[in-house]
Design an enzyme around this catalytic site. Structure first.
Site, short mmCIF file in Angstrom:
data_model
loop_
_atom_site.label_atom_id
_atom_site.label_comp_id
_atom_site.label_asym_id
_atom_site.label_seq_id
_atom_site.Cartn_x
_atom_site.Cartn_y
_atom_site.Cartn_z
N ARG A 35 0.84 -1.21 0.00
CA ARG A 35 0.00 0.00 0.00
C ARG A 35 0.87 1.25 0.00
O ARG A 35 0.59 2.24 -0.70
CB ARG A 35 -0.94 -0.01 1.22
CG ARG A 35 -2.14 -0.93 1.07
CD ARG A 35 -2.83 -1.17 2.40
NE ARG A 35 -4.09 -1.90 2.26
CZ ARG A 35 -4.17 -3.21 2.06
NH1 ARG A 35 -3.06 -3.94 1.99
NH2 ARG A 35 -5.35 -3.81 1.95
N GLY A 104 -2.28 -10.88 -4.94
CA GLY A 104 -3.56 -10.21 -5.02
C GLY A 104 -3.43 -8.70 -4.98
O GLY A 104 -4.13 -7.98 -5.69
N SER A 178 -13.42 -10.38 -2.22
CA SER A 178 -12.15 -9.79 -1.79
C SER A 178 -12.33 -8.32 -1.42
O SER A 178 -12.80 -7.52 -2.24
CB SER A 178 -11.10 -9.89 -2.90
OG SER A 178 -9.90 -9.25 -2.51
N GLU A 326 -6.86 -14.71 6.51
CA GLU A 326 -5.49 -15.15 6.22
C GLU A 326 -4.88 -15.92 7.38
O GLU A 326 -3.90 -16.65 7.21
CB GLU A 326 -4.62 -13.94 5.91
CG GLU A 326 -4.43 -13.00 7.08
CD GLU A 326 -3.96 -11.61 6.66
OE1 GLU A 326 -2.93 -11.17 7.18
OE2 GLU A 326 -4.63 -10.99 5.80
N LYS A 423 7.08 -15.76 -0.85
CA LYS A 423 6.04 -14.83 -1.32
C LYS A 423 5.88 -13.66 -0.36
O LYS A 423 5.75 -12.51 -0.78
CB LYS A 423 4.73 -15.58 -1.49
CG LYS A 423 3.53 -14.73 -1.89
CD LYS A 423 2.30 -15.62 -2.08
CE LYS A 423 1.02 -14.82 -2.16
NZ LYS A 423 0.93 -13.94 -3.34
#
Length: 441
Positions: A35, A104, A178, A326, A423
């Site tokens: 972000r 994502g 989402s 998550e 990741k």
């Protein structure tokens, strides 16, 4: 040395011979890092990003922004304050091809940015990325004035024909699959000519804390955001058009990635300290303090960080994880080792994550002797004595760490492709064995 994807297909999950007692420095938050990269790229002046996460997802984001003309310089911050990225905003431009991997945040946050670029921006990624929902962003951007070619699929690959600006304005989005659909539009909203008003029209909205994180970070760089929590309409977020400020931001540790280490204390009846755990945060992972305490641990937030201690007993839990989906794989792993059944609810959207996490967890735990049943929106877990075997990851980082948690208590667990943890959690194998120290069998 860090484990490379080509090093080995099967990783013997270390079995703990005693209670862990360790300090684990968890790398920075992926959610905050990505972000911050987007907001810094859209700002009107340069900014600093200190202690960013360097992982596959964040490097894909940085490379994508560079491809559109943004300068991102990597180095050491002033006074040796650790790794720092200097973000130099520039006129966004194409043509460019962006590899989203299976991230994502990259596949959803960057098409709105690309709509502001001058030129064509093509998006592609891993095979699994073609299966992940993206129509919420694509359809919304078209309503807001963008030109996008996706051959009617509503998924990757796609091309955004950037016109250098976007009208913006009101748009309806079904973000049931989402919350990133909402965050994607809000992050770029200040740069739209009319700003943006995002109205969620779906029946459910998963991972709401991640939207709160987006709003909090937008406000920190000078954006004006109206939200349901600030007296606005339910399920409506408004961002006023305006310039974004360059900021000096230090990235918090990734609290969701702290999960396996806290779980290790719970599973072994030991103690783990995670330095720099924030007293106030919008990260969903902060809820681990509550959940793992209910499952048998205890925690104390001190000036040094979070100290979590296991009691030697693990209790089952009935919990709604809709806001913190998550965390489900790690909680399921701990629940499989508990002294009573667990029900994990509110996470049907996990079927559309890096893999179908509900099906994957059911299959892998059951193949080790467990008793897990899928429900309409989650899992029911009845603890049974487990045995060793191969725990498949489906190229999903949280599946890999879930298998490692089980391996602490069950000898002979082998993790297929543990390197997929890169990741979001680089050097996980080294962090894991370092945590176990001399207690590693």
């Amino acid at each position: 040395m860090a484990l490379n994807p080509s090093d080995t297909a099967l990783w013997p999950a270390p079995h703990a011979s005693g209670a862990v007692d360790a300090t684990v420095h968890v790398p920075g938050s992926k959610s905050v890092t990505n972000r911050a990269l987007v907001l810094s790229a859209l700002a009107s002046e340069p900014g600093w990003l200190r202690r960013p996460l360097r992982s596959r997802d964040t490097l894909l984001m940085a490379d994508a922004l560079r491809a559109m003309g943004v300068g991102i310089e990597e180095g050491v911050g002033p006074n040796g304050t650790g790794e720092t990225w200097r973000v130099l905003p520039a006129g966004l431009r194409g043509p460019a091809t962006i590899d989203v991997g299976n991230a994502g945040t990259v596949m959803r946050f960057l098409p709105p940015v690309a709509a502001l670029a001058d030129g064509e921006i093509r998006f592609d990624g891993d095979p699994r990325s073609y299966e992940r929902p993206l129509s919420g962003v694509i359809d919304a951007l078209r309503v807001l004035g963008a030109r996008i070619d996706d051959d009617g699929r509503g998924t990757l690959p796609l091309t955004v024909h950037g016109g250098g600006a976007l009208d913006g304005g009101p748009v309806e989005v079904d973000a049931s699959t989402s919350s990133q659909f909402v965050s994607a539009l809000l992050l770029s909203g200040p740069r739209f000519n009319q700003g943006v008003e995002v109205r969620h029209i779906g029946a459910t909205l998963p991972s709401l804390p991640h939207i709160r994180m987006t709003v909090d970070m937008l406000r920190s760089v000078g954006a004006q955001v109206d939200t349901p929590e600030s007296g606005g309409e339910p399920n409506v977020w408004r961002v006023t058009p305006g310039a974004l400020l360059g900021r000096d931001l230090t990235v918090e540790p990734d609290l969701s990635n702290a999960q396996p280490f806290l779980a290790a204390a719970l599973v072994t009846g030991g103690k783990v300290l995670v330095p720099d755990w924030p007293a106030r945060t919008t990260q969903p992972g902060d809820r681990l303090r509550e959940i793992f305490t209910e499952m048998g641990g205890s925690c104390q937030l001190t000036e040094y960080g979070l100290e979590f201690t296991g009691s030697g007993a693990i209790h089952g839990i009935d919990v709604d994880l809709s806001d913190v989906g998550e965390l489900t794989p790690g909680i399921a792993a701990v629940a499989a080792l508990a002294d009573s059944p667990s029900t994990l609810r509110g996470v049907s959207h996990l079927r559309l994550h890096e893999t179908d996490r509900l099906a994957a967890l059911t299959k892998e735990i059951n193949e080790l002797g467990g008793d897990v049943t899928e429900t309409a929106d989650g899992l029911h877990i009845r603890p049974r004595a487990l045995h060793g075997g191969i725990f498949h990851t489906y190229e999903d980082h949280r599946m890999a760490t879930a298998g490692a948690i089980i391996g602490l208590a069950v000898e002979g667990v082998q993790i297929e492709n543990v390197a997929t943890t890169a990741k979001t959690l680089p050097d996980f194998p080294d962090l894991w064995t370092g945590m176990l120290g001399s207690d590693r069998a």
